[in-house]
Design an enzyme around this catalytic site. Structure first.
Site, mmCIF file in Angstrom:
data_model
loop_
_atom_site.group_PDB
_atom_site.id
_atom_site.type_symbol
_atom_site.label_atom_id
_atom_site.label_comp_id
_atom_site.label_asym_id
_atom_site.label_seq_id
_atom_site.Cartn_x
_atom_site.Cartn_y
_atom_site.Cartn_z
ATOM 1 N N TRP A 129 -7.422 0.302 4.425
ATOM 2 C CA TRP A 129 -6.771 1.552 4.007
ATOM 3 C C TRP A 129 -5.267 1.572 4.246
ATOM 4 C CZ3 TRP A 129 -4.072 5.734 6.089
ATOM 5 C CH2 TRP A 129 -3.939 6.841 5.253
ATOM 6 N N ASP A 130 -4.752 0.807 5.204
ATOM 7 C CA ASP A 130 -3.322 0.911 5.534
ATOM 8 C C ASP A 130 -2.701 -0.472 5.713
ATOM 9 O OD1 ASP A 130 -0.973 2.335 6.042
ATOM 10 O OD2 ASP A 130 -1.319 2.387 8.201
ATOM 11 N N LEU A 131 -3.031 -1.412 4.837
ATOM 12 C CA LEU A 131 -2.532 -2.772 5.006
ATOM 13 C C LEU A 131 -1.168 -2.937 4.341
ATOM 14 C CD1 LEU A 131 -3.535 -5.291 6.491
ATOM 15 C CD2 LEU A 131 -4.022 -6.266 4.256
ATOM 16 N N HIS A 132 -0.138 -2.575 5.092
ATOM 17 C CA HIS A 132 1.244 -2.851 4.676
ATOM 18 C C HIS A 132 1.776 -4.006 5.510
ATOM 19 C CE1 HIS A 132 2.520 -0.734 8.305
ATOM 20 N NE2 HIS A 132 1.761 0.283 7.954
ATOM 21 N N ASN A 137 1.643 -4.155 9.294
ATOM 22 C CA ASN A 137 0.304 -4.230 9.879
ATOM 23 C C ASN A 137 -0.319 -5.607 9.712
ATOM 24 O OD1 ASN A 137 0.010 -1.773 11.109
ATOM 25 N ND2 ASN A 137 -0.985 -0.768 9.390
#
Length: 304
Positions: free
Chosen positions: A198-201, A204
Site C-alpha cells: 500500500w505504501d511502497l515509495h 520505504n
C-alpha cells in the site's frame, strides 16, 4: 534517556491531537520496557516515520543489529506482522520480523542500511526498476485470511464521493475526482486477493546489510497491508520523486514489472483510485484543492 525526535512530536500532535500527544508521552517508558524485555541495547540515534519511533539496537544475546519500532495499533498497522511473516515465508524481499508484541504493536525488525534508501539513487529510472522488482515479489504472495480488503476500501471511498467531492472549491478538481470514481466503479467488483504493501515509495525501500547476508539487495519495509489488486500499488512510485514527464513511463515500467501490461486499463483504474482516495482525504480535512501532483498523475493517465 530515549530521544524523541521533534518532528515526530509535531506530526503526532498535529495529526492525532490528544491521542498523538499521549502516544508520544508514553514512548520513553515503552521503549525502556522493550529494551529490557527483549534484551536489547541502543545502538545509534533515534529515527522516525510519520507515525513510528525506530530505535537502532543490538541484541545482547548475540550482538545482532536490529531495529525496535514503536507505533500505535490501528487499522493500517495491526496486520503489519502478519504481512511480514507471509512475505518472509515466501522469500519475497520484505524486512524480517524478529519479534512482535500484539498488545502494544511493538516490532523488532531486521536492521537495514538506513543510509541507503532507494530514494537516494541518482539514476531515478534505475530506482523505478528496482522498486518494480521488489513490488513484483511482494504482490506474488496471496493475502492471508483476515486482512482488510481493497473491496472494503473501494466501497467506503465510493460511498463518500457525493458528499466530499462537493467540498472542493475548483470545478476541474471535482470533475477529475468524479472521473476517478467512475474508473473505480468499473473494477470494484473484482478487487483482487494479493498481499499489498500500500505504501511502497522509494524511502520505504532500503539496502540490506552485509552482516545480515542481504548486501546489494533492496528490501521493503513499513507496509500498511491489505488484500487486493496489484494495480493499487503503483501510485506511490509515481508520486514520490514526482516528475510529470515521467508519469506514463513509470506507469508502463511498473505494469510490465508486475506482469500487468496486458491488463493496463485495470491497473490504470486502481491507480486513479489512489488519486480518488487522497483527494477524498484532502476534502474531508478541509482542503479546497487536490494536491497538484496527484491531479497531474490522474490527468496524464487519463490522456489529458
Amino acid at each position: 534517556m530515549i530521544d524523541i525526535p521533534e518532528e515526530l512530536i509535531a506530526t503526532q500532535s498535529h495529526g492525532n491531537g490528544a491521542a498523538g500527544r499521549a502516544f508520544v508521552a508514553a514512548l520513553p517508558d515503552l521503549a525502556e520496557s522493550f529494551l529490557e524485555r527483549w534484551g536489547l541495547r541502543p545502538d545509534g540515534p533515534s529515527m522516525y516515520g510519520m507515525c513510528a519511533l525506530v530505535l537502532p539496537v543490538e541484541r545482547e544475546a548475540d550482538g545482532r543489529p536490529a531495529a525496535l519500532k514503536l507505533q500505535a495499533v490501528d487499522e493500517e498497522t495491526v496486520d503489519e506482522p502478519v504481512a511480514l511473516r507471509a512475505w518472509s515465508a515466501a522469500g519475497a524481499g520484505a524486512v524480517e520480523l524478529l519479534d512482535h508484541d500484539p498488545e502494544t504493536g511493538a516490532l523488532l525488525l531486521e536492521r537495514l542500511d538506513e543510509r541507503r534508501p532507494l530514494s537516494g539513487e541518482t539514476d531515478v529510472r534505475g530506482a523505478v526498476a528496482a522498486l518494480g522488482a521488489v513490488l513484483a515479489r511482494l504482490v506474488a504472495v496471496p493475502a492471508p485470511q483476515g486482512l482488510r480488503t481493497l473491496g472494503g476500501v473501494a466501497e467506503r471511498m465510493l460511498a463518500t464521493v457525493p458528499e466530499r467531492v462537493g467540498l472542493l472549491a475548483d470545478e476541474a478538481d471535482r470533475r477529475l475526482l468524479a472521473d476517478c470514481a467512475a474508473a473505480v466503479r468499473e473494477v470494484a467488483g473484482e478487487p483482487g486477493d494479493r498481499l499489498l504493501h500500500w505504501d511502497l515509495h522509494y524511502d520505504n525501500v532500503l539496502a540490506g546489510r552485509a552482516d545480515a547476508g542481504r548486501a546489494d539487495r533492496w528490501v521493503a519495509l513499513d507496509p500498511k497491508p491489505l488484500a487486493g489488486d496489484p494495480g493499487f500499488e503503483l501510485f506511490p512510485a509515481l508520486d514520490n520523486l514526482f516528475d510529470a514527464e515521467e508519469v506514463v513511463w513509470r506507469f508502463d515500467a511498473l505494469t510490465e514489472a508486475l506482469g500487468l501490461e496486458h491488463d493496463r486499463e485495470r491497473a490504470r483504474a486502481w491507480t486513479l483510485g489512489r488519486v480518488l482516495q487522497t483527494g477524498l482525504w484532502a476534502a474531508g480535512s478541509g482542503e479546497e484543492r487536490i494536491a497538484p501532483d496527484h491531479a497531474e498523475i490522474a490527468r496524464r493517465l487519463l490522456g489529458r
